[in-house]
Design an enzyme around this catalytic site. Structure first.
Site, short mmCIF file in Angstrom:
data_model
loop_
_atom_site.label_atom_id
_atom_site.label_comp_id
_atom_site.label_asym_id
_atom_site.label_seq_id
_atom_site.Cartn_x
_atom_site.Cartn_y
_atom_site.Cartn_z
N PRO A 259 0.82 -1.21 0.00
CA PRO A 259 0.00 0.00 0.00
C PRO A 259 0.85 1.26 0.00
O PRO A 259 0.33 2.36 -0.21
CB PRO A 259 -0.82 -0.13 1.30
CG PRO A 259 -0.12 -1.13 2.14
CD PRO A 259 0.66 -2.02 1.22
N GLU B 289 2.83 -7.78 8.46
CA GLU B 289 3.07 -6.33 8.44
C GLU B 289 3.79 -5.90 7.16
O GLU B 289 4.09 -4.72 6.97
CB GLU B 289 3.88 -5.89 9.65
CG GLU B 289 3.11 -5.93 10.96
CD GLU B 289 1.80 -5.15 10.90
OE1 GLU B 289 1.79 -4.04 10.34
OE2 GLU B 289 0.80 -5.66 11.42
N ASP C 96 -12.19 1.67 -23.46
CA ASP C 96 -12.62 1.56 -22.07
C ASP C 96 -12.32 2.81 -21.25
O ASP C 96 -11.53 3.66 -21.65
CB ASP C 96 -11.91 0.37 -21.42
CG ASP C 96 -12.55 -0.95 -21.81
OD1 ASP C 96 -13.76 -0.96 -22.06
OD2 ASP C 96 -11.82 -1.95 -21.86
N1 SAM Z 1 1.87 -2.81 7.42
C1 SAM Z 1 1.63 -2.49 6.06
C2 SAM Z 1 1.37 -1.00 5.91
O1 SAM Z 1 0.74 -0.43 6.80
O2 SAM Z 1 1.75 -0.40 4.87
C3 SAM Z 1 0.45 -3.28 5.51
C4 SAM Z 1 0.76 -4.72 5.30
S1 SAM Z 1 -0.56 -5.59 4.56
C5 SAM Z 1 -1.55 -6.07 5.93
C6 SAM Z 1 0.17 -7.09 4.02
C7 SAM Z 1 0.54 -7.13 2.58
O3 SAM Z 1 -0.60 -6.95 1.77
C8 SAM Z 1 1.51 -6.07 2.09
O4 SAM Z 1 2.84 -6.41 2.38
C9 SAM Z 1 1.25 -6.06 0.60
O5 SAM Z 1 1.94 -7.09 -0.07
C10 SAM Z 1 -0.24 -6.37 0.54
N2 SAM Z 1 -1.07 -5.16 0.36
C11 SAM Z 1 -1.88 -4.61 1.27
N3 SAM Z 1 -2.52 -3.55 0.76
C12 SAM Z 1 -2.11 -3.42 -0.51
C13 SAM Z 1 -2.40 -2.50 -1.55
N4 SAM Z 1 -3.25 -1.49 -1.38
N5 SAM Z 1 -1.79 -2.68 -2.74
C14 SAM Z 1 -0.91 -3.68 -2.93
N6 SAM Z 1 -0.60 -4.59 -1.98
C15 SAM Z 1 -1.19 -4.46 -0.78
#
Ligand code: SAM
Length: 245
Positions: free
Chosen positions: A88, A115, A168
């Site tokens: 994210p 995390e 699109d």
């Molecule tokens: N602790 C991180 C943070 O606050 O930025 C969030 C970790 S998330 C629970 C676990 C994993 O989900 C991330 O390492 C990523 O690979 C994926 N992920 C979560 N949200 C995402 C998003 N919006 N886009 C892409 N990958 C995402």
């Protein structure tokens, strides 16, 4: 195009990447999608892939060594692969990013969990960090599927009609106009008469106006970057005053 996806949950990809357009693209050799279990690259007896964060705090962090070993193993066969981290914290994966990615021949996608991954993965191996939007998912698998799906549409031959991706939403900077199909009337709601008229010029004008209207109402931010001609600008001025009334 070749995708190598590094994940702790390969079974999640069954379905989204084995049905419909993506399945056909794979069968026709336009797409090659391989899944790699990161845990297979953990070297300790218990195949541990995560550990507590240095500095303390909640949750676990994905360890660097198994991911590094997995990337290096894939790179033996795909030495030029672009390495993408799903996070994210990344650049927004939008239409432009999907088009860009479709130019690559080999792509490795790392799916985080917990995390996230040890920062040294990014530092040492990653070319791009992508986020699919301002939301936090439980893992990178769904994000990876979104990226594969959206990118595949820009690989020549994947879509049935070659021009359809160009029509699109987002392709011309606007949201798309609304679609209708038979019946012409459903529960009192009718298809706009212009679409039944057979007048192609009028249909094209109506569609452009509707695309402008939808974009203005839902995503006015897109209009700042869209390529607009003088007719579009006049149309937008009319729509703005209609909406304000
Ligand atoms: N602790 C991180 C943070 O606050 O930025 C969030 C970790 S998330 C629970 C676990 C994993 O989900 C991330 O390492 C990523 O690979 C994926 N992920 C979560 N949200 C995402 C998003 N919006 N886009 C892409 N990958 C995402």
């Amino acid at each position: 195009m070749k995708f190598d996806i590094l994940t702790l949950f390969p079974a999640m990809f069954e379905g989204p990447l084995t049905e419909s357009i993506i399945r056909r693209a794979v069968e026709r050799g336009l797409l090659d999608i391989r899944l790699h279990q990161i845990r297979d690259f953990a070297t300790d007896r218990h195949k541990v892939v995560d550990d507590a964060p240095y500095g303390g705090g909640d949750g676990m962090v994905m360890k660097v060594e198994p991911i590094a070993a997995c990337i290096e193993a894939v790179k033996v066969e795909r030495p030029h692969a672009r390495v993408i981290l799903t996070t994210p914290r990344g650049r927004l994966f939008d239409d432009a990013a999907a088009r860009e990615l479709a130019q690559e021949d080999e792509v490795i996608v790392i799916c985080g969990r917990y995390e996230g991954v040890d920062e040294r993965v990014r530092e040492l191996f990653v070319d791009d960090e992508f986020s699919i939007g301002d939301v936090v998912l439980t893992g990178g698998e769904l994000a990876a599927m979104v990226m594969v799906d959206a990118t595949a549409r820009f690989i020549p031959g994947v879509l049935g009609s070659p021009g359809s991706a160009e029509m699109d939403t987002f392709s011309n900077g606007l949201l798309e106009y609304p679609h209708y199909t038979r019946p012409a009337e459903f529960r009192g709601s009718t298809v706009p008469p212009v679409l039944l008229s057979g007048n192609h010029a009028e249909v094209a004008r109506w569609r452009r106006r509707k695309a402008l209207e939808k974009t203005l109402r839902t995503r006015p931010d897109l209009l700042e970057r869209a390529v607009l001609n003088s007719n579009d600008r006049q149309c937008l001025a009319e729509l703005e005053s209609e909406i304000c009334r």
